[in-house]
Scaffold this motif. Sequence first.
Motif, PDB file in Angstrom:
ATOM      1  N   UNK B  98      17.731 -10.835   4.592  1.00  0.00           N
ATOM      2  CA  UNK B  98      18.807 -10.097   3.962  1.00  0.00           C
ATOM      3  C   UNK B  98      18.383  -9.055   2.964  1.00  0.00           C
ATOM      4  N   UNK B  99      17.069  -8.833   2.812  1.00  0.00           N
ATOM      5  CA  UNK B  99      16.637  -7.773   1.925  1.00  0.00           C
ATOM      6  C   UNK B  99      16.710  -8.114   0.448  1.00  0.00           C
ATOM      7  N   UNK B 100      16.839  -9.388   0.091  1.00  0.00           N
ATOM      8  CA  UNK B 100      16.956  -9.758  -1.306  1.00  0.00           C
ATOM      9  C   UNK B 100      15.664 -10.288  -1.904  1.00  0.00           C
ATOM     10  N   UNK B 101      14.713 -10.578  -1.030  1.00  0.00           N
ATOM     11  CA  UNK B 101      13.468 -11.184  -1.486  1.00  0.00           C
ATOM     12  C   UNK B 101      12.303 -10.229  -1.330  1.00  0.00           C
ATOM     13  N   UNK B 102      11.327 -10.376  -2.229  1.00  0.00           N
ATOM     14  CA  UNK B 102      10.141  -9.546  -2.114  1.00  0.00           C
ATOM     15  C   UNK B 102       9.429  -9.827  -0.793  1.00  0.00           C
ATOM     16  N   UNK B 103       8.797  -8.789  -0.269  1.00  0.00           N
ATOM     17  CA  UNK B 103       8.074  -8.902   0.983  1.00  0.00           C
ATOM     18  C   UNK B 103       6.583  -8.834   0.709  1.00  0.00           C
ATOM     19  N   UNK B 104       5.830  -9.540   1.536  1.00  0.00           N
ATOM     20  CA  UNK B 104       4.380  -9.565   1.430  1.00  0.00           C
ATOM     21  C   UNK B 104       3.806  -8.991   2.716  1.00  0.00           C
ATOM     22  N   UNK B 105       2.793  -8.149   2.545  1.00  0.00           N
ATOM     23  CA  UNK B 105       2.307  -7.355   3.664  1.00  0.00           C
ATOM     24  C   UNK B 105       0.959  -7.835   4.181  1.00  0.00           C
ATOM     25  N   UNK B 106       0.760  -7.617   5.482  1.00  0.00           N
ATOM     26  CA  UNK B 106      -0.554  -7.763   6.067  1.00  0.00           C
ATOM     27  C   UNK B 106      -1.373  -6.509   5.804  1.00  0.00           C
ATOM     28  N   UNK B 107      -2.658  -6.509   6.213  1.00  0.00           N
ATOM     29  CA  UNK B 107      -3.544  -5.383   5.905  1.00  0.00           C
ATOM     30  C   UNK B 107      -3.297  -4.150   6.759  1.00  0.00           C
ATOM     31  N   UNK B 108      -2.464  -4.244   7.796  1.00  0.00           N
ATOM     32  CA  UNK B 108      -2.114  -3.075   8.582  1.00  0.00           C
ATOM     33  C   UNK B 108      -2.995  -2.812   9.781  1.00  0.00           C
ATOM     34  N   UNK B 109      -2.437  -2.058  10.730  1.00  0.00           N
ATOM     35  CA  UNK B 109      -3.170  -1.558  11.898  1.00  0.00           C
ATOM     36  C   UNK B 109      -2.999  -0.055  11.931  1.00  0.00           C
ATOM     37  N   UNK B 110      -4.129   0.635  12.033  1.00  0.00           N
ATOM     38  CA  UNK B 110      -4.073   2.107  12.110  1.00  0.00           C
ATOM     39  C   UNK B 110      -4.168   2.497  13.577  1.00  0.00           C
ATOM     40  N   UNK B 111      -3.109   3.108  14.096  1.00  0.00           N
ATOM     41  CA  UNK B 111      -3.007   3.443  15.514  1.00  0.00           C
ATOM     42  C   UNK B 111      -3.153   4.935  15.713  1.00  0.00           C
ATOM     43  N   UNK B 112      -4.038   5.298  16.609  1.00  0.00           N
ATOM     44  CA  UNK B 112      -4.274   6.708  16.927  1.00  0.00           C
ATOM     45  C   UNK B 112      -4.032   6.924  18.411  1.00  0.00           C
ATOM     46  N   UNK B 113      -3.297   7.967  18.728  1.00  0.00           N
ATOM     47  CA  UNK B 113      -3.073   8.340  20.133  1.00  0.00           C
ATOM     48  C   UNK B 113      -4.068   9.421  20.520  1.00  0.00           C
ATOM     49  N   UNK B 114      -4.801   9.162  21.589  1.00  0.00           N
ATOM     50  CA  UNK B 114      -5.826  10.109  22.035  1.00  0.00           C
ATOM     51  C   UNK B 114      -5.222  11.135  22.991  1.00  0.00           C
TER      52      UNK B 114
END
Lengths: 110, 114
Positions: B98-114
């Motif tokens: 519901x958007x009321x709680x803080x979110x915790x993130x993963x380290x991410x994926x960097x995607x590149x289109x060739x």
Amino acid sequence: RKEVEQDPGPFNVPEGATVAFNCTYSNSASQSFFWYRQDCRKEPKLLMSVYSSGNEDGRFTAQLNRASQYISLLIRDSKLSDSATYLCVVNAGSARQLTFGSGTQLTVLP
Amino acid sequence: DGGITQSPKYLFRKEGQNVTLSCEQNLNHDAMYWYRQDPGQGLRLIYYSQIVNDFQKGDIAEGYSVSREKKESFPLTVTSAQNKPTAFYLCASSIGAGGYNEQFFGPGTRLTVL
């Protein structure tokens, strides 16, 4: 008008300075407010939640002004390690999920 | 250690190719999210899931698909219809929905289109 707006900066300040960021939001029904910090090419990390009464965590102070629909972040005695992008986050979108501002870039100079 | 993991860290995609990004969390969080961050821009919500076997479109869902078969996992497939050249994909989770709680993130994926 954007749902969440921040001054993109950059803010360049010397070590030891006090710096303040503001963030405005458009949805008067918003109830949750946060500041996140994002280092270059890294994930955002929660800095602090923002409560109606204001809150402080060490050198960081967050304030909420519901009447004017803005939140602020004050950093005292800036350190080199404070250099980052600071994201204002509000539950403001049509789905009432969290909406992230584009961020304010801070560089603390030696 | 509890947290959110994403893989791979870097991914290269050829035009017309579908790819799947992994996101796993062991925080026992109910809600999970996918965001895209374009260079120099803020985060935009792609999809979110508040409970297993249920998910909702965010602001930029076109060209993406997700599944939520397990509480711990929320994979994102980037289809050939998604033509953004390079972006940073971030997965997050929160204890409640519901958007009321803080979110915790993963380290991410960097995607590149060739």
